[in-house]
Scaffold this active site. Structure first.
Site, PDB file in Angstrom:
ATOM      1  N   HIS A 171      55.171  16.441  71.417  1.00  0.00           N
ATOM      2  CA  HIS A 171      54.904  15.331  72.352  1.00  0.00           C
ATOM      3  C   HIS A 171      53.964  15.855  73.432  1.00  0.00           C
ATOM      4  CE1 HIS A 171      55.880  11.461  74.343  1.00  0.00           C
ATOM      5  NE2 HIS A 171      55.532  12.142  75.425  1.00  0.00           N
ATOM      6  N   CYS A 172      52.824  15.195  73.581  1.00  0.00           N
ATOM      7  CA  CYS A 172      51.795  15.647  74.529  1.00  0.00           C
ATOM      8  C   CYS A 172      51.817  14.770  75.770  1.00  0.00           C
ATOM      9  CB  CYS A 172      50.417  15.601  73.876  1.00  0.00           C
ATOM     10  SG  CYS A 172      49.085  16.174  74.964  1.00  0.00           S
ATOM     11  N   PRO A 173      52.204  15.297  76.934  1.00  0.00           N
ATOM     12  CA  PRO A 173      52.195  14.476  78.155  1.00  0.00           C
ATOM     13  C   PRO A 173      50.790  14.100  78.607  1.00  0.00           C
ATOM     14  CG  PRO A 173      52.701  16.769  78.681  1.00  0.00           C
ATOM     15  CD  PRO A 173      52.698  16.662  77.193  1.00  0.00           C
TER      16      PRO A 173
ATOM     17  N   ASN B 148      50.285  11.081  76.835  1.00  0.00           N
ATOM     18  CA  ASN B 148      51.402  10.142  76.947  1.00  0.00           C
ATOM     19  C   ASN B 148      51.762   9.575  75.582  1.00  0.00           C
ATOM     20  OD1 ASN B 148      53.393   8.710  78.395  1.00  0.00           O
ATOM     21  ND2 ASN B 148      52.100   6.894  78.512  1.00  0.00           N
ATOM     22  N   ASN B 149      51.762  10.454  74.582  1.00  0.00           N
ATOM     23  CA  ASN B 149      52.002  10.023  73.208  1.00  0.00           C
ATOM     24  C   ASN B 149      52.455  11.211  72.375  1.00  0.00           C
ATOM     25  OD1 ASN B 149      52.157   8.358  71.015  1.00  0.00           O
ATOM     26  ND2 ASN B 149      49.950   8.052  70.791  1.00  0.00           N
TER      27      ASN B 149
END
Length: 370
Positions: A166-168, A171-172
């Site tokens: 999960h890549c902040p 945001n996805n």
């Protein structure tokens, strides 16, 4: 006057009581913390549990902020490059300036396209309410079937097909549908900051070096003077100096590099170098994973299985590793006549092969890639 008399047997009883109490405390602590499966990994997970809790509960909240930050930083770099770099190269070499503008905008187009697609494209989810014959297990959190290479994201609270992480900053989640967009964004961003560093190195050197060199020069003191037609030196009254005619007599009005210009160049240098190191390292790591046909989650699983089977005298084989060249072709979607020029060097929204539910392995007799 009161006299205290200590007896030996009472002192020994007190000492035994203290020792017995200390032993009870030790045994109680051990009984509360005892775990037959306790190892280094378990202890690390326990220590990092607060960080996991923070990520799970606040990543969705700060994710949109990170997206705005990325857009703002990218826009600021582009504005500075056009405002300072474009005039510099146009005055130096117009033909080179045109080439740099075309090449730079090609990189910028790919950066913006792949970032936008990575943000808005869902990573891919298992179908809900349907019978999944390809399922290999049941998700303990979703209580639903899990196809191969599917993992649960605690931030999205969903199972993700071929989940990587999960890549902040996006945001996805990075999964089956948008993994290529994420990687291509890293590729073009690293190429873009390297391009800016190389194209602006001489400009930054000249601006910053001469600015520092001018700052080191001592200020001249004395009464201002000027020469008449005969060559005689005539003192000038400072109160009656003409700022236009006597511009050369006032040191504080000499043309120098402005502070905002130096600040903008320093900002560009620091930001580009930081992105090159951070994102370049991440891109290199993902490149190795893609070449091995695995995601970041699968890399940990495969390493654990390799160590476990090695103790049994066996060799673990990654079932999704078809060789470096084939792995890259499948990841980039260079199948069914797709080419590097149209689908890699130019923005392309082509979908990955398959549905993310069925995965062919090296154990299959026939490969689905021709």
């Amino acid at each position: 006057m009161v006299t205290f008399r200590w007896r030996t047997y009472k002192f020994s009883q007190l000492l035994n009581y203290i020792i017995h109490l200390a032993q009870k405390c030790v045994y109680t602590t051990k009984s509360l913390t005892y775990n037959n499966c306790l190892d280094q990994n378990y202890a690390a997970d326990v220590c990092m549990e607060p960080m996991f809790w923070f990520v799970d509960n606040f990543t969705n909240t700060i994710g949109p902020i990170f997206v705005v930050v990325v857009a703002g930083l990218t826009a600021s770099v582009v504005v500075i490059a056009y405002y300072i770099g474009l005039p510099y190269w146009w005055n130096r070499n117009p033909y080179m300036c045109v080439f740099l503008v075309i090449f730079g905008n090609w990189l910028l187009l790919n950066v913006c396209f792949h970032y936008y697609m990575a943000v808005i494209t869902p990573p891919g989810y298992p179908p809900q309410g349907e019978l999944i014959t390809e399922a290999v297990s049941i998700c303990k959190k979703c209580i639903s079937p899990k196809p191969p290479r599917t993992h649960h994201c605690s931030v999205c609270n969903k199972c993700i097909l071929k989940m990587d992480h999960h890549c902040p900053w996006l945001n996805n989640c990075i999964g089956f549908q948008n993994h290529r967009y994420f990687f291509m964004y890293m590729i073009y961003t690293v190429a873009g900051v390297l391009f800016l560093i190389l194209a602006g190195f001489e400009l930054a050197y000249e601006e910053l070096y001469f600015a520092i060199d001018d700052a080191d020069e001592p200020e001249l003191e004395g009464h201002p003077v000027k020469f008449n037609k005969t060559g005689a030196i005539i003192p000038v009254d400072v109160a009656y100096l003409d700022p236009v005619q006597d511009f050369d007599l006032q040191n504080d009005e000499l043309p120098t590099t402005s502070s905002w210009r130096r600040g903008a160049l320093i900002y560009m240098a620091l930001l580009n170098c930081a992105v090159l190191l951070a994102l370049g390292g991440l891109m290199s790591w993902h490149s190795r994973l893609i070449g091995k046909g695995e995601t970041s989650i699968e890399a940990n699983i495969n390493r654990t299985e390799t160590q476990r089977l090695a103790k049994l005298g066996k060799t673990y084989v990654n079932p999704y590793n078809f060789g470096s060249r084939q792995n890259w072709r499948m990841f980039l979607g260079l199948v069914q006549g797709r080419s590097w020029l149209r689908h890699i060097l130019l923005p392309s929204a082509h979908q990955p092969e398959g549905d993310g539910l069925i995965w062919h392995t090296v154990h299959d007799r026939l490969s689905h890639i021709h």
